[in-house]
Enzyme design. Structure first.
Site, PDB file in Angstrom:
ATOM      1  N   ASN A   1      37.435 -12.773  15.194  1.00  0.00           N
ATOM      2  CA  ASN A   1      37.311 -11.394  14.478  1.00  0.00           C
ATOM      3  C   ASN A   1      37.974 -11.520  13.389  1.00  0.00           C
ATOM      4  O   ASN A   1      39.278 -11.241  13.089  1.00  0.00           O
ATOM      5  CB  ASN A   1      37.736 -10.401  15.446  1.00  0.00           C
ATOM      6  CG  ASN A   1      37.536  -9.162  14.834  1.00  0.00           C
ATOM      7  OD1 ASN A   1      37.266  -9.057  13.809  1.00  0.00           O
ATOM      8  ND2 ASN A   1      37.840  -7.936  15.610  1.00  0.00           N
TER       9      ASN A   1
ATOM     10  N   HIS B   1      30.900   0.152  15.906  1.00  0.00           N
ATOM     11  CA  HIS B   1      31.089   0.074  17.266  1.00  0.00           C
ATOM     12  C   HIS B   1      29.977  -0.448  18.223  1.00  0.00           C
ATOM     13  O   HIS B   1      30.097  -0.066  19.574  1.00  0.00           O
ATOM     14  CB  HIS B   1      31.856   1.422  17.835  1.00  0.00           C
ATOM     15  CG  HIS B   1      33.136   1.531  17.422  1.00  0.00           C
ATOM     16  ND1 HIS B   1      33.574   2.765  16.991  1.00  0.00           N
ATOM     17  CD2 HIS B   1      34.311   0.858  17.052  1.00  0.00           C
ATOM     18  CE1 HIS B   1      34.866   2.824  16.510  1.00  0.00           C
ATOM     19  NE2 HIS B   1      35.261   1.259  16.553  1.00  0.00           N
TER      20      HIS B   1
ATOM     21  N   GLU C   1      34.783  -5.831  23.918  1.00  0.00           N
ATOM     22  CA  GLU C   1      33.951  -6.446  22.999  1.00  0.00           C
ATOM     23  C   GLU C   1      33.683  -7.915  22.995  1.00  0.00           C
ATOM     24  O   GLU C   1      32.889  -8.349  22.444  1.00  0.00           O
ATOM     25  CB  GLU C   1      34.244  -5.953  21.701  1.00  0.00           C
ATOM     26  CG  GLU C   1      33.712  -4.422  21.458  1.00  0.00           C
ATOM     27  CD  GLU C   1      34.796  -3.671  20.376  1.00  0.00           C
ATOM     28  OE1 GLU C   1      35.894  -3.412  20.662  1.00  0.00           O
ATOM     29  OE2 GLU C   1      34.366  -3.114  19.218  1.00  0.00           O
TER      30      GLU C   1
END
Ligand code: ADP
Length: 400
Positions: free
Chosen positions: A9, A177, A382
């Site tokens: 990320n 999201h 996630e």
């Protein structure tokens, strides 16, 4: 060990990573490189219950990924099991409605939508390019925050502005999201299969916060827009304001439009209202100690979340489930109660005892028996979703 995936990320000033196995259920290693772009970059790697700190020779994404690769060279057995790399990508524009294996066409499309996310996209592209050079044999996958919301109808995603701005520049609501919403709604589907054909409202409440309406497992509306600034009051973001406010602040404070947007992104929200902190936990402590501004910030946060939930609910056939997730949604019984108190006109009733006594990090049903909708707390994950998509795409299996 099979199917070990490196999840990356890559943000503008930080790079988070995790190495997951067992279908994303087991986190073997995780870490964060912070202060990228400053002169104080450092990498923290958590492994075997211990944290290891590494100084970065140069504080940039390349240096961070090289250090991670060096660490993997030393920890050969973990490296040997790596099967692929999954990248979290904030903005996929209209080009991506699902996760994809990264190839040259994907990179070209990613480059094209980078102007829609100028803070995030350059970091993502850098992350992909460097990971490709450091791990040339590993397939790489892009998982988009926006993809889940590509099912929104034009009625929902268009703004009430001249049509040419969408036609020429693709200015519209994209929503974010999405990876969290996809994970949470699928998780709800495993314990309540009927929900996959029903109306579900999800409140992802963290430092960044948004809501999503999901009808028969498809996103029908969400509160973030062209950028993640829209919608709910967040940790430091204002959420929706009258757009004219920008011009008034810019004039009074003698700031440019981009500096004013910066104020709305970084100095507003819980932090701006409380003049204390963007952190919900700290604000709850301050509220309990009698700080009125902290209470006001938390109550405004909950009130706005409730309003946005009901606004998104106009796209549903029925409201059968409400799900709380994200750091605040999963942990703050105060915020959950306040949000639900604001929904009493809809006969949505939280059970006070279940709400406060629920087990942390587990899926919990916290609604009253006579509530018109089930109210759940479902921890999001996630990274796991990114790992699962990566595994599926590598195996040529469909992602949904
Ligand atoms: P993001 O991923 O958007 O950075 P998170 O989902 O990690 O944010 O959520 C961070 C927020 O969750 C912070 O405001 C933090 O105070 C809040 N939070 C975490 N644990 C608790 C808790 N036990 N009680 C209240 N708030 C909490």
């Amino acid at each position: 060990m099979d199917d070990t995936i490196l999840v990356i990320n890559s943000g503008s000033s930080s790079l988070k990573f995790a190495i997951l196995s067992n279908d994303g259920d087991l986190i073997l290693v995780e870490g964060i490189a912070e202060g990228l772009g400053s002169n104080q970059g450092r990498l923290t790697i958590k492994f075997d219950g211990q944290k290891h700190f590494h100084a970065l020779p140069t504080s940039n994404h390349k240096s961070a990924l090289i250090q991670i690769s060096n660490w993997l060279d030393i920890n050969e057995s973990i490296k040997a099991d790596l099967k692929g790399i999954g990248h979290r990508i904030v903005h996929g524009g209209e080009s991506f409605s699902a996760s994809v294996l990264i190839n040259d066409d994907v990179l070209t499309a990613l480059n094209k939508c980078s102007e829609l996310a100028p803070l995030h996209s350059p970091a993502h592209l850098k992350g992909i390019e460097i990971a490709k050079s450091l791990f040339p044999t590993l397939p790489q996958v892009a998982v988009f925050d926006t993809a889940f919301h590509q099912t929104l109808s034009p009625e929902q995603f268009l703004y009430g502005i001249p049509a040419k701005y969408y036609q020429e520049y693709h200015f519209r609501k994209y929503g974010f999201h999405g990876t969290s919403y996809r994970y949470v709604s699928a998780k709800l589907g495993t314990i309540n299969p009927q929900s996959l054909k029903q109306g579900v409202l999800v409140a992802h409440l963290g430092n960044g916060a948004s809501v999503c309406a999901i009808n028969s497992a498809k996103s029908t509306d969400t509160s973030m827009g062209l950028t993640p600034l829209d919608g709910l009051i967040m940790g430091t973001r204002s959420g929706s304001v009258d757009p004219s406010l920008l011009a008034f602040i810019a004039e009074k404070e003698q700031t440019s439009i981009s500096d004013t947007i910066d104020i709305l992104n970084k100095k507003s929200g819980l932090l701006g209202i409380s003049e204390l902190s963007n952190d919900c936990r700290k604000l709850e402590e301050a509220m309990l100690a009698g700080n009125e501004k902290a209470k006001l910030a938390l109550d405004m946060f909950a009130s706005r979340a409730a309003k946005q939930l009901m606004s998104a609910a106009t796209t549903l056939d029925s409201i059968d489930h409400i799900v709380f997730t994200g750091g605040i949604g999963e942990n703050s019984s105060y915020i959950r109660r306040k949000v639900c108190d604001n929904l009493k006109a809809f006969n949505i009733k939280i059970n006070a005892i279940k709400n406060t006594d629920m087990a942390r990090s587990e899926i919990c049903l916290i609604s009253d028996e006579n509530s018109s909708a089930h109210i759940w707390v479902i921890p999001t994950n996630e990274e796991k979703m990114i790992a699962i998509d990566t595994i599926n795409l590598i195996k040529n299996e469909p992602v949904n």
